[in-house]
Design an enzyme around this catalytic site. Sequence first.
Site, mmCIF file in Angstrom:
data_model
loop_
_atom_site.group_PDB
_atom_site.id
_atom_site.type_symbol
_atom_site.label_atom_id
_atom_site.label_comp_id
_atom_site.label_asym_id
_atom_site.label_seq_id
_atom_site.Cartn_x
_atom_site.Cartn_y
_atom_site.Cartn_z
ATOM 1 C CE LYS A 149 -3.494 -0.529 -0.541
ATOM 2 N NZ LYS A 149 -4.129 -0.764 -1.824
ATOM 3 N N GLY A 150 1.897 0.928 -0.597
ATOM 4 C CA GLY A 150 2.848 2.340 -0.684
ATOM 5 C C GLY A 150 2.796 3.016 -1.863
ATOM 6 N N GLY A 151 2.522 2.261 -3.127
ATOM 7 C CA GLY A 151 2.590 2.629 -4.346
ATOM 8 C C GLY A 151 3.335 1.737 -5.381
ATOM 9 C CB THR A 152 4.686 -1.754 -4.963
ATOM 10 O OG1 THR A 152 3.632 -2.413 -4.541
ATOM 11 C CG2 THR A 152 5.404 -1.250 -3.631
ATOM 12 N NE ARG A 153 0.396 -3.913 -9.956
ATOM 13 C CZ ARG A 153 0.747 -5.088 -10.424
ATOM 14 N NH1 ARG A 153 1.329 -4.857 -12.075
ATOM 15 N NH2 ARG A 153 0.688 -6.263 -10.016
ATOM 16 N NE ARG A 230 -0.278 6.207 1.061
ATOM 17 C CZ ARG A 230 -1.528 5.623 0.554
ATOM 18 N NH1 ARG A 230 -1.512 4.484 0.292
ATOM 19 N NH2 ARG A 230 -2.414 6.373 0.556
ATOM 20 C CB SER A 238 -3.827 2.749 2.478
ATOM 21 O OG SER A 238 -4.154 2.311 1.042
ATOM 22 N NE ARG A 357 -10.502 -0.432 -1.880
ATOM 23 C CZ ARG A 357 -9.578 -1.525 -2.297
ATOM 24 N NH1 ARG A 357 -8.512 -1.497 -1.820
ATOM 25 N NH2 ARG A 357 -9.836 -2.537 -2.995
ATOM 26 C CB THR A 358 -13.089 6.677 -0.554
ATOM 27 O OG1 THR A 358 -13.176 7.519 -1.766
ATOM 28 C CG2 THR A 358 -13.211 7.986 0.508
#
Length: 392
Positions: A149-153, A230, A238, A357-358
Site C-alpha cells: 500500500k505504498g505505491g508499488t503497483r 509512504r 489504506s 479507493r476512498t
Amino acid sequence: MAYRFLSSRVVPSSSRLSRRFLFIFTLSLSFTYLCYSLIFCSDTTMQSPSYEQHRCLLFQNVGGKKLLQKSHYCTMTRGDPKGLRDAASNVGLTHKGPSTSQNQSKHSAAFLNIARSTAARDQKAKNNTATPKFGNKKLPNSIIVGVKKGGTRAVLEFIRVHPDVRAMGTEPHFFDRNFDKGLDWYRSLMPRTLDTQITMEKTPSYFVTKEAPKRISNLSRDTKLIVVVRNPVTRAISDYTQTLSKKPDIPSFEDLAFKNRSLGLVDTSWNAIRIGMYVLHLENWLQYFPLSQIHFVSGERLITDPAGELGRIQDFLGLKRIVTDKHFYFNKTKGFPCLKKPESSSLPRCLGKSKGRTHVQIDQEVIEQLRDFYRPYNFRFYEMVGHNFRWD
C-alpha cells in the site's frame, strides 16, 4: 533389324511390292509405339484429377511432406475443409454399385482424417516459425521489495513504459512463500529479455520478510532493490481499507490498532502497524545489501510529481530518462496520475478499480496517537537513509 527379320520370314525376297508394303507397315508400328511412349511419360496428360487426389492423400499417409508440396492438388486443398471433404469423397470411389458404398464411406473417412491431421500439423509448424521467441528468461536484475500500500503497483506500471525494462505483471512471492519451488520455477515466470534489458519483479511483502534479504543476496548481491515508502499512518489506514473491502465483518480500525487506546498502547503485532516501522525492517536488509543498492521512492511525491520520481528510478537503474512528464496526466476521479494513452491504444492506462479507493474515516485523535507512535521510528529512518520524507 526389324525390317530384315520380317522381310525374310513373311514375304519372298523377289516381291518388290510386298517389301514396300512391309516397310510402310513396320514404319507405322514404330511411329505408333513412339506416340504411346510420349503419352504415358506425361503426368499432366494421363493423370486425371482423381488420380492426383489419390496420390496427394496417399503421400500424406506415409508422411512424404516434400512430395506433397510438389502436388498442385495438395496445395489447393491443404487447410481447406471443403476441398478435403471433396477429395476424400472422390478418391477411388467412382463405382456406384450398392456393394461398394460401405467401403467407399470408410475410405472417405480415413482419407479425410489423414488430410486433416496433416493440415493441422503443418499449420502448427507454420505458427511456431512465424512467431520466433526473442531473448532469454533471466533472474531479475531489480526487485521492488516494498512496501504494501505504498505505491508499488504504480511504480511497476510506470517503469514498464521504458523500452529497456521488462517486468512480471503478477507477484511471484518467491523469496517469502514459494522459495522451496526452486530457481528454475522462479526463472520460468520471468518475461523474455534481451541482454540490454532489465528484468524486474515486485513483491511488497519481501520488505517485512526476515529471510528475504539473505535469500536475495545469496542469489545475487548485485540486485538493485526499490522500496516505495509512504506516511505509515496513511499506509496503515489504506491497508485496513483494503482488508475491510474483502472482509466486512472485521473489527474496527481502532480496536485492531491499539492494545489499550486510553493508555496509547499500540498493538505492534498487527501487520498493518508493523509494516510502517520501516527502520526495523531496513536494519535487516542492511546486513546483506549496502545502502547504495537500495532506492527509496516517496509514495506522496509519486502522486504529485510522478515524472520526477520516475526520473530518479531510471537514474538508479542506469537507464536513459525516457519516461518523462509527457507520459502522465492527473486523474481527478481517482486522485492520482495515470499514463497517457499509448499509440497502440485508444484509452489511457490507469490502475485498477482497487487503486485510489476512498479510505475509511478514522477519528482524528486516533490518527494523532499513531503519529506520536511512529515519530521516533520515522526520525531514525530519515537518518538511516539520509532523506527527510516530512511525515511529521
